[in-house]
Write an enzyme that holds these catalytic residues in place. Structure first.
Site, PDB file in Angstrom:
ATOM      1  N   SER A  54     -13.718   4.228   2.011  1.00 61.66           N
ATOM      2  CA  SER A  54     -12.439   3.689   1.564  1.00 61.66           C
ATOM      3  C   SER A  54     -12.364   2.202   1.893  1.00 61.66           C
ATOM      4  O   SER A  54     -11.711   1.438   1.179  1.00 61.66           O
ATOM      5  CB  SER A  54     -11.283   4.441   2.222  1.00 61.66           C
ATOM      6  OG  SER A  54     -11.224   4.182   3.610  1.00 61.66           O
ATOM      7  N   SER A  55     -13.060   1.781   2.939  1.00 54.15           N
ATOM      8  CA  SER A  55     -12.983   0.366   3.339  1.00 54.15           C
ATOM      9  C   SER A  55     -13.645  -0.539   2.299  1.00 54.15           C
ATOM     10  O   SER A  55     -13.063  -1.552   1.896  1.00 54.15           O
ATOM     11  CB  SER A  55     -13.609   0.153   4.715  1.00 54.15           C
ATOM     12  OG  SER A  55     -14.947   0.586   4.742  1.00 54.15           O
ATOM     13  N   TYR A  78     -25.045   5.115  17.009  1.00 50.48           N
ATOM     14  CA  TYR A  78     -25.587   4.310  15.919  1.00 50.48           C
ATOM     15  C   TYR A  78     -26.371   3.119  16.485  1.00 50.48           C
ATOM     16  O   TYR A  78     -27.521   2.882  16.102  1.00 50.48           O
ATOM     17  CB  TYR A  78     -24.426   3.832  15.045  1.00 50.48           C
ATOM     18  CG  TYR A  78     -24.789   2.936  13.890  1.00 50.48           C
ATOM     19  CD1 TYR A  78     -25.180   3.480  12.663  1.00 50.48           C
ATOM     20  CD2 TYR A  78     -24.707   1.550  14.001  1.00 50.48           C
ATOM     21  CE1 TYR A  78     -25.492   2.653  11.594  1.00 50.48           C
ATOM     22  CE2 TYR A  78     -25.011   0.726  12.930  1.00 50.48           C
ATOM     23  CZ  TYR A  78     -25.407   1.276  11.736  1.00 50.48           C
ATOM     24  OH  TYR A  78     -25.715   0.456  10.680  1.00 50.48           O
ATOM     25  N   SER A  97       0.852  -1.185   0.000  1.00 48.94           N
ATOM     26  CA  SER A  97       0.000   0.000   0.000  1.00 48.94           C
ATOM     27  C   SER A  97       0.890   1.238   0.000  1.00 48.94           C
ATOM     28  O   SER A  97       1.643   1.469   0.952  1.00 48.94           O
ATOM     29  CB  SER A  97      -0.894   0.005   1.252  1.00 48.94           C
ATOM     30  OG  SER A  97      -1.460   1.297   1.412  1.00 48.94           O
ATOM     31  N   ASP A 113     -22.654   0.263   0.882  1.00 48.48           N
ATOM     32  CA  ASP A 113     -21.337   0.657   0.379  1.00 48.48           C
ATOM     33  C   ASP A 113     -20.798  -0.338  -0.645  1.00 48.48           C
ATOM     34  O   ASP A 113     -20.364   0.032  -1.739  1.00 48.48           O
ATOM     35  CB  ASP A 113     -20.329   0.774   1.528  1.00 48.48           C
ATOM     36  CG  ASP A 113     -20.712   1.861   2.499  1.00 48.48           C
ATOM     37  OD1 ASP A 113     -21.731   2.538   2.256  1.00 48.48           O
ATOM     38  OD2 ASP A 113     -19.997   2.030   3.507  1.00 48.48           O
TER      39      ASP A 113
HETATM   40  P1  ADP Z   1     -14.187   4.746   5.632  1.00 52.02           P
HETATM   41  O1  ADP Z   1     -15.271   5.665   6.072  1.00 52.02           O
HETATM   42  O2  ADP Z   1     -13.169   5.481   4.805  1.00 52.02           O
HETATM   43  O3  ADP Z   1     -14.687   3.510   5.005  1.00 52.02           O
HETATM   44  P2  ADP Z   1     -13.306   2.901   7.651  1.00 52.02           P
HETATM   45  O4  ADP Z   1     -12.835   3.131   9.047  1.00 52.02           O
HETATM   46  O5  ADP Z   1     -14.504   2.083   7.428  1.00 52.02           O
HETATM   47  O6  ADP Z   1     -13.422   4.341   6.982  1.00 52.02           O
HETATM   48  O7  ADP Z   1     -12.124   2.194   6.839  1.00 52.02           O
HETATM   49  C1  ADP Z   1     -10.834   2.723   6.830  1.00 52.02           C
HETATM   50  C2  ADP Z   1      -9.819   1.592   6.846  1.00 52.02           C
HETATM   51  O8  ADP Z   1      -9.762   0.963   5.527  1.00 52.02           O
HETATM   52  C3  ADP Z   1      -8.404   2.082   7.065  1.00 52.02           C
HETATM   53  O9  ADP Z   1      -8.124   2.196   8.445  1.00 52.02           O
HETATM   54  C4  ADP Z   1      -7.576   0.971   6.407  1.00 52.02           C
HETATM   55  O10 ADP Z   1      -7.459  -0.134   7.259  1.00 52.02           O
HETATM   56  C5  ADP Z   1      -8.442   0.578   5.204  1.00 52.02           C
HETATM   57  N1  ADP Z   1      -8.009   1.346   4.020  1.00 52.02           N
HETATM   58  C6  ADP Z   1      -8.644   2.370   3.443  1.00 52.02           C
HETATM   59  N2  ADP Z   1      -7.955   2.862   2.380  1.00 52.02           N
HETATM   60  C7  ADP Z   1      -6.829   2.122   2.296  1.00 52.02           C
HETATM   61  C8  ADP Z   1      -5.684   2.131   1.437  1.00 52.02           C
HETATM   62  N3  ADP Z   1      -5.591   3.016   0.460  1.00 52.02           N
HETATM   63  N4  ADP Z   1      -4.725   1.203   1.634  1.00 52.02           N
HETATM   64  C9  ADP Z   1      -4.837   0.322   2.629  1.00 52.02           C
HETATM   65  N5  ADP Z   1      -5.880   0.264   3.480  1.00 52.02           N
HETATM   66  C10 ADP Z   1      -6.865   1.148   3.331  1.00 52.02           C
HETATM   67 MG    MG Z   2     -15.978   2.101   5.951  1.00 53.09          MG
END
Ligand code: ADP
Ligand code: MG
Length: 388
Positions: free
Chosen positions: A128-129, A223, A70, A173
């Site tokens: 992002s997850s 929540y 990553s 999502d």
């Molecule tokens: P979001 O609202 O962005 O989904 P979450 O807390 O659900 O927030 O997820 C975020 C987690 O997803 C990060 O802590 C990491 O573990 C993983 N993640 C997100 N983007 C990346 C990335 N580009 N590379 C690696 N892991 C990522």
């Molecule tokens: Mg998330």
């Protein structure tokens, strides 16, 4: 996009020797346009995939090793498909969880090596997850030639997040990131997962997402409490409406008629959910008539309801929305996501976007001392392989 790809190629060579035989994959972030806190009440949501994404350059391996670097975390995560177990507090749990759940379906997976990079802000509520889950699922599906349709892929990624990562998220999502399309919002029925893609005429307006930069610390406990209050509402309403299974089954008229069954807080929660479902249906009709003004009006109603009835907003979100609505060319604005921080989404006339950013940023900084971030987005395709 080109500079991002070049950086990935360079990084891939650095990590794994040559970048021969690699393929490029992409999964977008998402924003929910309207329909908040309706998913777990078996109701309607209207999300869209955005043009912020995670990119992964990947190459299959002959063995069972998975090696992912990553760029964002500057960290190589490696595991064997034969020996999967969660690692505390690691981003590697997302790809590993996806592998575990796919293998649990008796799907045979090949290993791969990959380098990824993302411009979906982490933890801002743009998912992002789910983007990292879907990009990895798609890589496995492509390299291992899996028979896996996009709906199933979304469900399995949700299962990975629920069971392996341990986050009790709904299906929205993963669903939008798997099935989203350019210039289309996705009208999803969270009860039976039936869906319809709704064209959004967006040449003249932009989606502007504004990040409050507020940590969503209350989000988890509040929540769960909201979920319980909705459950309580259903149980009480059943006395007069024995057929209902969830708030999804309650019409605005039913609720108005039987509201005296509910204590005040529960009543407010129920009114939000029931009216929000109704607003999603109306928002879809507005899009189909190409009435963005009506769509914007419904966004504003949604925000007011989340603030006053569901009580999941916060001063920073309210400030951004209030300021946005005082600016020229803004059709609608609301908090998006679970609340207590995260982002707002606004519908802004293309010509007014620059002024929106300047004025909105100035006003927010003055009152909160925090610098907001802006993502001016187009609605984009879901997870895919990008052919050069
Ligand atoms: P979001 O609202 O962005 O989904 P979450 O807390 O659900 O927030 O997820 C975020 C987690 O997803 C990060 O802590 C990491 O573990 C993983 N993640 C997100 N983007 C990346 C990335 N580009 N590379 C690696 N892991 C990522
Ligand atoms: Mg998330």
């Amino acid at each position: 996009m080109e500079p991002r790809i070049q950086k990935l190629q360079e990084e891939f060579k650095k990590q794994f020797g040559s970048d021969q035989d690699t393929q490029l994959f992409q999964a977008p972030g998402r924003v929910n346009l309207i329909g908040e806190h309706t998913d777990y009440n078996e109701g309607f949501v209207l999300p869209a995939a955005i043009d912020r994404s995670i990119l992964a350059l990947a190459r299959p391996r002959k063995d069972k090793q998975v090696r992912i670097y990553s760029r964002d975390f500057q960290n190589l995560f490696e595991f064997s498909l034969d020996k999967i177990k969660p690692v505390k507090d690691s981003w590697g749990n997302y790809p590993m969880g996806v592998a575990e759940i796919l293998q649990g379906e008796k799907l045979k997976l090949k290993g791969f090596e990959a380098v990824s990079e993302s411009n979906v802000p982490v933890g801002a509520g743009l998912s992002s997850s789910a983007a990292i889950e879907l990009v990895n699922a798609f890589i496995f599906a492509t390299f291992s030639k899996l028979k896996l349709d996009r709906v199933k892929m979304a469900l399995l990624c949700q299962k990975a997040e629920n069971e392996f990562v341990g986050v009790k998220c709904g299906i929205m999502d993963q669903f939008i990131i798997a099935l989203g399309e350019k210039d289309r919002a996705l009208f999803l029925d969270c009860r039976d997962l039936s869906y319809r893609l709704i064209p959004v005429q967006s040449e003249k307006v932009k989606l502007v997402i504004t990040n409050t930069k507020v940590k969503r610390s209350l989000a988890g406990s509040e929540y769960n409490q909201r979920r319980e209050e909705c459950g309580e509402g259903v149980n009480l309403l059943k006395k007069k409406l024995p057929k209902i299974k969830s708030l999804r089954d309650v019409t605005p008229e039913d609720l108005a008629e039987h509201q005296e069954l509910l204590p005040e807080t529960v009543r407010k929660r129920c009114f939000h959910v029931v009216m929000e479902n109704d607003r999603v249906v109306k928002a879809v009709e507005a899009l189909e008539k190409n009435s963005l003004r009506e769509f914007g009006r419904l966004m504003i109603e949604s925000h007011n309801s989340l603030r006053d009835l569901y009580q999941v907003s916060c001063p920073e979100l309210d400030l951004l929305v209030k300021n946005a609505l005082s600016l020229k060319g803004v059709l609608g604005s609301r908090m998006t996501g679970a609340g207590f921080g995260g982002c707002t989404v606004s519908l802004v006339d293309e010509k007014a976007v620059d002024e929106f950013r300047i004025k909105s940023s100035r006003g927010y900084q003055k009152e909160t001392g925090k610098v907001p971030e802006f993502y001016v987005c187009r609605i984009s395709d879901g997870v895919r392989e990008v052919k050069s």
